[in-house]
Design an enzyme around this catalytic site. Structure first.
Site, PDB file in Angstrom:
ATOM      1  N   LYS A  40       1.315   4.349  -2.775  1.00 31.73           N
ATOM      2  CA  LYS A  40       1.181   5.775  -2.468  1.00 31.73           C
ATOM      3  C   LYS A  40       2.414   6.544  -2.966  1.00 31.73           C
ATOM      4  O   LYS A  40       2.298   7.662  -3.482  1.00 31.73           O
ATOM      5  CB  LYS A  40       0.966   5.982  -0.968  1.00 31.73           C
ATOM      6  CG  LYS A  40      -0.424   5.535  -0.494  1.00 31.73           C
ATOM      7  CD  LYS A  40      -1.518   6.340  -1.189  1.00 31.73           C
ATOM      8  CE  LYS A  40      -2.925   5.926  -0.816  1.00 31.73           C
ATOM      9  NZ  LYS A  40      -3.961   6.709  -1.538  1.00 31.73           N
ATOM     10  N   TYR A  97       0.838  -1.194   0.000  1.00 31.78           N
ATOM     11  CA  TYR A  97       0.000   0.000   0.000  1.00 31.78           C
ATOM     12  C   TYR A  97       0.878   1.251   0.000  1.00 31.78           C
ATOM     13  O   TYR A  97       0.654   2.189  -0.779  1.00 31.78           O
ATOM     14  CB  TYR A  97      -0.912  -0.042   1.233  1.00 31.78           C
ATOM     15  CG  TYR A  97      -1.622   1.253   1.554  1.00 31.78           C
ATOM     16  CD1 TYR A  97      -2.732   1.650   0.834  1.00 31.78           C
ATOM     17  CD2 TYR A  97      -1.163   2.065   2.596  1.00 31.78           C
ATOM     18  CE1 TYR A  97      -3.380   2.843   1.137  1.00 31.78           C
ATOM     19  CE2 TYR A  97      -1.808   3.249   2.911  1.00 31.78           C
ATOM     20  CZ  TYR A  97      -2.911   3.631   2.177  1.00 31.78           C
ATOM     21  OH  TYR A  97      -3.548   4.805   2.480  1.00 31.78           O
TER      22      TYR A  97
END
Lengths: 252, 252
Positions: free
Chosen positions: B149, B145
């Protein structure tokens, strides 16, 4: 000691430069999506790096990976770099970690930082200009291909931090055979000769490092990429310099 | 002047904090993949950010985007963050540029830099420790994750450099309502109160900037993220501090 090396994208230009220089020094397993154009000197696996099963099999017994495969076109469309360069690098990293590989050299690119040039060119390409990028700067890609290479570097950082894989990202400049690009200042500033290319990846296989980002260029007078980390950490000792050429003639 | 704002991922926790604080200050177009759970106070579009046609339509007449949509789970699998967070952000950026949007605020995350903590915790979370991240450091994601980003930040850099889109990446800390996390030093160090969250995104809509990476936290005594850029460039003036709480009670 690195003995068996998996070379992905073996049929490409960088792969050929590496094999021309250090083809006899390792036990190579060459991998490419396309079959070899001539009878290869080494074991050759035809596989797609986006296929986890194929990559897991190709990684068996491997000590180190030189990962060059991917869409190499600066103008490559997003869908292709998303799949081949970003997702593909993730697949290769997963397979490497599963196979307990020690070292992973990743072919990144000058395109990952090309927008640093926007407000500085053409002075940047000339010897009087002192500005240098050193690998600690945030990416400023010049195209979506460069975005994908920056993402590969970040994936490498994560795999290093999570799995203690030694990872080096080589931001490759302008690789040409024989002589530097002619009438192209940017290309002369970031020229990488074939023998320096092979030597640099040899360093990536021999040196001890954690996570590194280095620039892959010869020791050009015009350079705006620092070679400090490559020299200090990897022991890179380039022999070429685009300033030693007049057109296609070596003059020094 | 920013008037009409597209808020993607409007149904999520960050979106709700923003709307609670500055819901009356802009002409919002809310967007989410799922229909609203109660009657919304603003125009609401049900769309998937990975669909270019839907996003192009949703972007009509928009001055600024607050892009929160994506898979928000730190443990999200790669396939999901590749599609929803990396590719999805590219789709939203394309639509924004096509619609001549001026400003783009991107919800990045503390997970993009979480591995800086590995060798420094728990000291890092305590007030005697001086170490601070300031947004100029390379990403060190703590999970996939976080990798996604970081990739979104790099995409933003590219769209800024190519299209002159003002882009701010907000590395959001630990957003909780009412009081900071209890018995969780890391969460207290990177606490973001609801009102500071709304104020910070208000700054992202009002300030003038080029490309920025800022940390989205309250002014916590325990912080190891610098607020300098957010204060200087965006005019962020946080009002909360996790040190002003004893458990769930405000004591100062």
């Amino acid at each position: 000691m690195v003995s068996r090396v998996l070379l992905t994208g073996a049929g490409g230009r960088v792969g050929q430069a590496i094999l021309d220089g250090i083809g006899d020094d390792y036990d190579w397993r060459l991998l490419d999506r396309d079959p070899p154009t001539e009878n290869p000197d080494h074991e050759f696996v035809i596989a797609d790096i986006t296929d986890p099963d194929e990559m897991r099999e190709a990684m068996q017994g491997v000590d180190a990976v030189v990962h060059l495969a991917g869409d190499p076109r600066p103008e490559a469309p997003w869908d292709s770099v998303l799949r081949n360069n970003i997702d593909g690098t993730k697949v290769v990293l997963d397979a490497a970690v599963d196979a307990d590989v020690d070292k992973f050299a990743f072919a990144s690119s000058n395109h990952a930082v090309a927008h640093y040039e926007t407000e500085r060119k053409p002075d940047l390409y000339r010897t009087h200009d002192e500005f240098k990028l050193d690998g600690t700067e945030l990416p400023r890609p010049g195209n979506l291909y460069g975005v994908s290479k920056a993402a590969g570097e970040t994936l490498g950082r994560y795999y290093h931090d999570e799995h203690d894989l030694s990872f080096v990202s080589v931001r490759i400049g302008n690789l040409t055979k024989g002589h530097p690009p002619i009438d192209y200042e940017r290309g002369q500033a970031m020229w990488l000769s074939h023998r320096d290319c092979a030597h640099l990846f040899d360093c990536c296989l021999e040196a001890e490092y954690d996570y590194e980002i280095v620039y892959g260029i010869s020791d050009n007078d015009r350079k705006y990429y620092s070679l400090e980390r490559a020299k200090e950490v990897l022991g890179y000792s380039p022999r070429d310099n685009s300033a030693h050429f007049d057109g296609d003639e070596r003059v020094e």
